[in-house]
Write an enzyme that holds these catalytic residues in place. Structure first.
Site, PDB file in Angstrom:
ATOM      1  N   ASN A   1       0.823  -1.218   0.000  1.00  0.00           N
ATOM      2  CA  ASN A   1       0.000   0.000   0.000  1.00  0.00           C
ATOM      3  C   ASN A   1       0.852   1.260   0.000  1.00  0.00           C
ATOM      4  O   ASN A   1       0.338   2.361   0.190  1.00  0.00           O
ATOM      5  CB  ASN A   1      -0.904   0.026   1.233  1.00  0.00           C
ATOM      6  CG  ASN A   1      -1.918  -1.090   1.214  1.00  0.00           C
ATOM      7  OD1 ASN A   1      -2.451  -1.423   0.159  1.00  0.00           O
ATOM      8  ND2 ASN A   1      -2.173  -1.685   2.365  1.00  0.00           N
TER       9      ASN A   1
ATOM     10  N   LYS B   1       0.248   3.871   4.552  1.00  0.00           N
ATOM     11  CA  LYS B   1      -0.025   3.585   3.138  1.00  0.00           C
ATOM     12  C   LYS B   1       0.788   4.551   2.280  1.00  0.00           C
ATOM     13  O   LYS B   1       1.987   4.363   2.162  1.00  0.00           O
ATOM     14  CB  LYS B   1      -1.530   3.613   2.906  1.00  0.00           C
ATOM     15  CG  LYS B   1      -2.134   2.467   3.734  1.00  0.00           C
ATOM     16  CD  LYS B   1      -3.577   2.290   3.638  1.00  0.00           C
ATOM     17  CE  LYS B   1      -3.994   1.018   4.356  1.00  0.00           C
ATOM     18  NZ  LYS B   1      -4.000   1.078   5.827  1.00  0.00           N
TER      19      LYS B   1
ATOM     20  N   ASP C   1     -13.213   7.578   6.299  1.00  0.00           N
ATOM     21  CA  ASP C   1     -11.927   6.888   6.422  1.00  0.00           C
ATOM     22  C   ASP C   1     -11.211   7.041   5.075  1.00  0.00           C
ATOM     23  O   ASP C   1     -11.601   6.432   4.081  1.00  0.00           O
ATOM     24  CB  ASP C   1     -12.187   5.409   6.750  1.00  0.00           C
ATOM     25  CG  ASP C   1     -10.904   4.583   6.828  1.00  0.00           C
ATOM     26  OD1 ASP C   1      -9.910   4.953   6.177  1.00  0.00           O
ATOM     27  OD2 ASP C   1     -10.912   3.546   7.522  1.00  0.00           O
TER      28      ASP C   1
ATOM     29  N   HIS D   1     -14.233  -1.207   5.841  1.00  0.00           N
ATOM     30  CA  HIS D   1     -13.095  -1.978   6.359  1.00  0.00           C
ATOM     31  C   HIS D   1     -13.410  -2.613   7.719  1.00  0.00           C
ATOM     32  O   HIS D   1     -14.187  -2.065   8.510  1.00  0.00           O
ATOM     33  CB  HIS D   1     -11.899  -1.020   6.506  1.00  0.00           C
ATOM     34  CG  HIS D   1     -10.626  -1.695   6.872  1.00  0.00           C
ATOM     35  ND1 HIS D   1     -10.114  -1.700   8.148  1.00  0.00           N
ATOM     36  CD2 HIS D   1      -9.752  -2.398   6.117  1.00  0.00           C
ATOM     37  CE1 HIS D   1      -8.980  -2.368   8.167  1.00  0.00           C
ATOM     38  NE2 HIS D   1      -8.727  -2.799   6.950  1.00  0.00           N
TER      39      HIS D   1
ATOM     40  N   SER E   1     -10.970  -0.277   0.390  1.00  0.00           N
ATOM     41  CA  SER E   1      -9.666  -0.941   0.424  1.00  0.00           C
ATOM     42  C   SER E   1      -9.599  -2.214  -0.411  1.00  0.00           C
ATOM     43  O   SER E   1      -8.536  -2.561  -0.912  1.00  0.00           O
ATOM     44  CB  SER E   1      -9.282  -1.256   1.868  1.00  0.00           C
ATOM     45  OG  SER E   1     -10.200  -2.164   2.434  1.00  0.00           O
TER      46      SER E   1
ATOM     47  N   HIS F   1      -7.009   5.062   2.033  1.00  0.00           N
ATOM     48  CA  HIS F   1      -6.467   4.775   0.696  1.00  0.00           C
ATOM     49  C   HIS F   1      -6.593   5.959  -0.258  1.00  0.00           C
ATOM     50  O   HIS F   1      -6.240   5.843  -1.437  1.00  0.00           O
ATOM     51  CB  HIS F   1      -7.151   3.533   0.111  1.00  0.00           C
ATOM     52  CG  HIS F   1      -6.857   2.312   0.917  1.00  0.00           C
ATOM     53  ND1 HIS F   1      -5.705   1.575   0.746  1.00  0.00           N
ATOM     54  CD2 HIS F   1      -7.531   1.741   1.937  1.00  0.00           C
ATOM     55  CE1 HIS F   1      -5.698   0.573   1.618  1.00  0.00           C
ATOM     56  NE2 HIS F   1      -6.798   0.656   2.352  1.00  0.00           N
TER      57      HIS F   1
ATOM     58  N   GLU G   1     -15.706   4.569   3.940  1.00  0.00           N
ATOM     59  CA  GLU G   1     -14.355   4.768   3.403  1.00  0.00           C
ATOM     60  C   GLU G   1     -14.486   5.726   2.228  1.00  0.00           C
ATOM     61  O   GLU G   1     -15.560   5.829   1.622  1.00  0.00           O
ATOM     62  CB  GLU G   1     -13.786   3.438   2.911  1.00  0.00           C
ATOM     63  CG  GLU G   1     -13.415   2.496   4.024  1.00  0.00           C
ATOM     64  CD  GLU G   1     -12.857   1.171   3.505  1.00  0.00           C
ATOM     65  OE1 GLU G   1     -11.935   1.183   2.672  1.00  0.00           O
ATOM     66  OE2 GLU G   1     -13.359   0.127   3.945  1.00  0.00           O
TER      67      GLU G   1
HETATM   68  N1  PMP Z   1      -8.999   1.764   7.328  1.00  0.00           N
HETATM   69  C1  PMP Z   1      -8.788   1.210   6.125  1.00  0.00           C
HETATM   70  C2  PMP Z   1      -9.719   1.552   5.017  1.00  0.00           C
HETATM   71  C3  PMP Z   1      -7.721   0.334   5.927  1.00  0.00           C
HETATM   72  O1  PMP Z   1      -7.540  -0.232   4.726  1.00  0.00           O
HETATM   73  C4  PMP Z   1      -6.862   0.036   7.007  1.00  0.00           C
HETATM   74  C5  PMP Z   1      -5.653  -0.889   6.871  1.00  0.00           C
HETATM   75  N2  PMP Z   1      -5.599  -1.736   5.863  1.00  0.00           N
HETATM   76  C6  PMP Z   1      -7.138   0.616   8.239  1.00  0.00           C
HETATM   77  C7  PMP Z   1      -8.187   1.473   8.371  1.00  0.00           C
HETATM   78  C8  PMP Z   1      -6.287   0.274   9.434  1.00  0.00           C
HETATM   79  O2  PMP Z   1      -5.082   0.944   9.400  1.00  0.00           O
HETATM   80  P1  PMP Z   1      -3.795   0.353  10.115  1.00  0.00           P
HETATM   81  O3  PMP Z   1      -3.208  -0.645   9.186  1.00  0.00           O
HETATM   82  O4  PMP Z   1      -2.920   1.540  10.352  1.00  0.00           O
HETATM   83  O5  PMP Z   1      -4.275  -0.261  11.393  1.00  0.00           O
END
Ligand code: PMP
Length: 389
Positions: free
Chosen positions: A45, A237, A203, A131, A178, A206, A174
């Site tokens: 990522n 990311k 969120d 997510h 993701s 990405h 989001e």
């Molecule tokens: N939100 C989304 C949309 C994610 O894709 C991710 C991690 N893949 C997270 C939160 C969590 O972040 P972290 O890896 O820093 O715990």
């Protein structure tokens, strides 16, 4: 207990869903060593490849020398080192919010925000493909939970109209999903907010660094920079570092400092991680060409995959889902790719809904033309063998 675990694990194996940790050694920005063989890593990522940028690495090393390897206590207990203040100020200013608060991971940031800001009589409307960290946070909250169909604003509106809860309404989405790489209708979410008066939590894990004219993320893509009630994203990311942040009014971040258990009861990030994130923000701000290069790569890989007949659904950015369907078939395709030297993991339930197992490949800035051509040829070969194209 062991017997039960054994049976459950056996079940997981039979469904073709077993996960084993793969021990790898990064060789450079794009290549890794696994089982003694070199692989092109197509599932990172680190969209802007900043985890391997010399200035980011140097900043991390310098901070470790200056302040030590770890902080070894929570921020509330032993004080917050200066790097936190710099990072929180710079990220809030970059994303155009009055205040920012850094959490140790995105998972913990989402837990902190959703479980802390919502209360018993409230209601959380959540996109069905959010997510896992958002799903788990919603479960932890005492508010009522309502799931709306993925990116479906009619469904959301219908559910809001029907709801009779007495408390505050929250909508959680989001920006860039993701596992599907598609983008939420953020402008519609804001428009509906104006009509129904809910709190919008976005969120942007990405989106940040990648989307929008200046990389400010999913909200900027819709010309709505800084206008969510609460926005979060991660440093793990496109920043190529580690950790996460929450943005909003000062009263929101103050409240989280006082009430978010995932903020209060955990060790602060290491100085090198904080310094790396600061260096990354500055690089992203000063180098629009990084984003241009990334989008050039995205366009190239997507064009060739579409021409080859892959169905990339509604994805538009660096996350490219190749939905295979059955778990076992996705794993088979992963094996074919691995055989040919491309490292991509099959993503299976519970990470994605049953029947939608997929290969999730990510496009990053550091990929050269030769590497992309290599990846495209291997993907075509595997896609044909799996009967996808
Ligand atoms: N939100 C989304 C949309 C994610 O894709 C991710 C991690 N893949 C997270 C939160 C969590 O972040 P972290 O890896 O820093 O715990």
């Amino acid at each position: 207990m062991r017997d039960r675990l054994k049976v459950n694990l056996e079940n997981i194996k039979q469904k073709g869903n077993y996960r084993a940790i793969r021990h790898v050694k990064p060789l450079d920005a794009s290549w890794i060593l696994f089982n003694g063989k070199k692989f092109l890593n197509l599932c990172s990522n680190s969209y802007l490849s900043l985890h391997a940028h010399p200035q980011v690495i140097e900043a991390a090393a310098e901070a470790a020398h200056k302040y030590g390897a770890g902080t070894c206590s929570s921020r509330s207990i032993s004080g917050s080192i200066e790097l936190y203040r710099v990072l929180e100020d710079e990220i809030a200013s970059y994303k155009c919010y009055p205040s920012g608060l850094v959490f140790s991971t995105g998972y913990m940031a989402n837990m902190g925000v959703i479980a802390t800001l919502t209360e018993k009589d409230d209601v959380i409307f959540s996109d069905e493909l959010n997510h896992s960290s958002l799903i788990d946070s919603t479960r932890l909250s005492r508010a009522k939970k309502v799931i709306y169909r993925h990116r479906d604003m009619n469904d959301l509106e219908g559910k809001i109209r029907k709801d009779r809860s007495k408390g505050i309404k929250f909508v959680v989405s989001e920006s860039v999903f993701s596992m599907d790489g598609d983008i939420a209708p953020v402008a519609d979410l804001v428009e509906l907010r104006n009509r129904y008066g809910y709190q919008l939590i976005l969120d942007d894990a990405h989106g940040t660094g990648v989307f929008g004219d200046t990389g400010r993320g999913g909200a900027e893509f819709f010309r709505l920079t800084g206008s969510m009630d609460v926005e979060m994203a991660t440093f793990g990311k496109s920043f190529g570092s580690f950790g996460a942040f929450v943005l909003g009014d000062k009263i929101v971040t103050d409240y989280l400092v006082n009430r978010a258990r995932t903020f209060m009861y955990t060790t602060a990030l290491s100085p090198s991680v904080l310094a790396a994130s600061i260096a990354s923000i500055r690089l992203i701000k000063d180098n629009p060409s990084f984003r241009d290069d990334l989008w050039g790569n995205i366009e190239y890989i997507r064009r060739h995959m579409r021409d080859a007949g892959f169905d990339l659904k509604d994805s538009i950015g660096p996350i490219v889902p190749v939905v295979v369907g059955e778990d076992a078939k996705a794993v088979e395709m992963q094996h074919i790719l691995m055989e040919k030297g491309v490292f991509i993991q099959a993503v299976r339930p519970p990470t994605v809904p049953p029947g939608t197992s997929r290969l999730r490949l990510t496009v990053v800035r550091s990929l050269t033309m030769d590497e992309m051509d290599f990846a495209i040829n291997v993907l075509k070969y595997a896609g044909k063998k799996a009967g996808l194209i």
